[in-house]
Design a protein around this motif. Structure first.
Motif, PDB file in Angstrom:
ATOM      1  N   THR A   3      -2.503 -17.922 -17.849  1.00 37.70           N
ATOM      2  CA  THR A   3      -2.656 -19.249 -17.267  1.00 37.70           C
ATOM      3  C   THR A   3      -4.090 -19.444 -16.792  1.00 37.70           C
ATOM      4  O   THR A   3      -4.694 -18.554 -16.206  1.00 37.70           O
ATOM      5  CB  THR A   3      -1.689 -19.418 -16.087  1.00 37.70           C
ATOM      6  N   ASP A   4      -4.631 -20.638 -17.056  1.00 40.00           N
ATOM      7  CA  ASP A   4      -5.996 -20.946 -16.634  1.00 40.00           C
ATOM      8  C   ASP A   4      -6.057 -20.967 -15.107  1.00 40.00           C
ATOM      9  O   ASP A   4      -5.362 -21.762 -14.458  1.00 40.00           O
ATOM     10  CB  ASP A   4      -6.392 -22.313 -17.193  1.00 40.00           C
ATOM     11  N   PRO A   5      -6.884 -20.114 -14.478  1.00 43.47           N
ATOM     12  CA  PRO A   5      -6.936 -20.056 -13.009  1.00 43.47           C
ATOM     13  C   PRO A   5      -7.781 -21.165 -12.394  1.00 43.47           C
ATOM     14  O   PRO A   5      -7.784 -21.326 -11.170  1.00 43.47           O
ATOM     15  CB  PRO A   5      -7.566 -18.686 -12.750  1.00 43.47           C
ATOM     16  N   ARG A   6      -8.502 -21.927 -13.209  1.00 44.31           N
ATOM     17  CA  ARG A   6      -9.445 -22.889 -12.653  1.00 44.31           C
ATOM     18  C   ARG A   6      -8.795 -24.024 -11.860  1.00 44.31           C
ATOM     19  O   ARG A   6      -9.322 -24.411 -10.801  1.00 44.31           O
ATOM     20  CB  ARG A   6     -10.330 -23.443 -13.770  1.00 44.31           C
ATOM     21  N   PRO A   7      -7.660 -24.590 -12.296  1.00 40.64           N
ATOM     22  CA  PRO A   7      -7.046 -25.633 -11.462  1.00 40.64           C
ATOM     23  C   PRO A   7      -6.666 -25.150 -10.072  1.00 40.64           C
ATOM     24  O   PRO A   7      -6.880 -25.861  -9.074  1.00 40.64           O
ATOM     25  CB  PRO A   7      -5.807 -26.037 -12.285  1.00 40.64           C
ATOM     26  N   ARG A   8      -6.134 -23.928  -9.978  1.00 45.49           N
ATOM     27  CA  ARG A   8      -5.775 -23.396  -8.664  1.00 45.49           C
ATOM     28  C   ARG A   8      -7.027 -23.137  -7.820  1.00 45.49           C
ATOM     29  O   ARG A   8      -7.024 -23.399  -6.603  1.00 45.49           O
ATOM     30  CB  ARG A   8      -4.972 -22.107  -8.824  1.00 45.49           C
ATOM     31  N   LEU A   9      -8.086 -22.653  -8.459  1.00 44.54           N
ATOM     32  CA  LEU A   9      -9.322 -22.406  -7.724  1.00 44.54           C
ATOM     33  C   LEU A   9      -9.937 -23.717  -7.244  1.00 44.54           C
ATOM     34  O   LEU A   9     -10.466 -23.789  -6.128  1.00 44.54           O
ATOM     35  CB  LEU A   9     -10.308 -21.648  -8.607  1.00 44.54           C
ATOM     36  N   ALA A  10      -9.865 -24.750  -8.079  1.00 42.97           N
ATOM     37  CA  ALA A  10     -10.369 -26.057  -7.662  1.00 42.97           C
ATOM     38  C   ALA A  10      -9.574 -26.587  -6.478  1.00 42.97           C
ATOM     39  O   ALA A  10     -10.131 -27.207  -5.560  1.00 42.97           O
ATOM     40  CB  ALA A  10     -10.301 -27.035  -8.827  1.00 42.97           C
TER      41      ALA A  10
END
Length: 221
Positions: A3-10
């Motif tokens: 899963t792409d972690p970038r949305p959660r990090l944003a």
């Protein structure tokens, strides 16, 4: 593929910026002549009551803070409009400028005794400008329900939309997190003010700088 972690990090990044808003709003209201630096709705209400002469409320401070917030949001909008939605290099630049500005305010707060009437207004207006820029950054990063500076509409959405449905996430969700985070920031700001006015500015600068650095390294596509 994972899963792409970038949305959660944003999401985490905007939560941290919301926390910063709570901190500086506490400073503005408690230490800078009852001026909100992030919550412009509060300033408009205070300004209206102040114009009416109610309870010796300030007029100049809220008015200047409103102008500074608006001008900074306008300039940030000009900077960001040429880019795309999501984290971009311009976002990093604006957050870095905000972090440096908050750090400078921390130094200034540590050097001055704040006995005069002018400096608190200047500090509140400068902080409001940082928040205006941050608000445009949040709109560009575009994490749903995370404006970083406004929770009234978020509270309405939480009560009228989230809580009227059933399923997972009804009690704990990003709308509730935004409200709880700005509350926690205000508590932190008020507590740090008991030590020194420079402390909440320093913490805000460090957190904003950390968001800028991590976002630039992990979220720029």
């Amino acid at each position: 593929m994972g899963t792409d972690p970038r949305p959660r990090l944003a999401l985490v990044a905007t939560i941290v910026l919301t926390y910063v808003t709570g901190i500086v709003d506490a400073v503005g209201f408690l230490a800078l002549d009852r001026v909100f630096t992030g919550n412009m709705t509060g300033n408009i209400v205070i300004l209206g009551m102040g114009v009416a002469g109610a309870d010796d409320l300030p007029v100049l401070g809220p008015a200047i803070a409103l102008g500074a917030f608006t001008a900074a949001a306008f300039l940030a909008g000009l900077v960001l409009r040429a880019g795309r939605k999501g984290w971009q290099h311009r976002v990093t630049v604006l957050l870095t400028v905000g972090a440096v500005t908050l750090a400078a305010l921390s130094v200034l707060a540590g050097l001055d005794d704040h006995s005069g009437p002018v400096l608190p207004i200047v500090m509140a207006a400068t902080t409001a400008a940082v928040m205006g820029s941050q608000a445009m950054v949040a709109r560009t990063v575009a994490v749903a329900d995370m404006t970083t500076v406004v929770v009234t509409s978020t509270l309405a959405s939480l009560a009228g939309e989230t809580w009227t449905t059933r399923g997972r996430g009804v009690l704990w969700n990003r709308r509730f997190a935004a409200i709880a985070t700005i509350f926690a920031g205000a508590v932190t700001g008020a507590l740090l003010l008991r030590w020194h006015i420079a402390a909440p500015f320093a913490l805000s600068a460090a957190l904003t700088g950390a968001v800028a650095l991590i976002g630039h390294r992990r979220l720029v596509r």
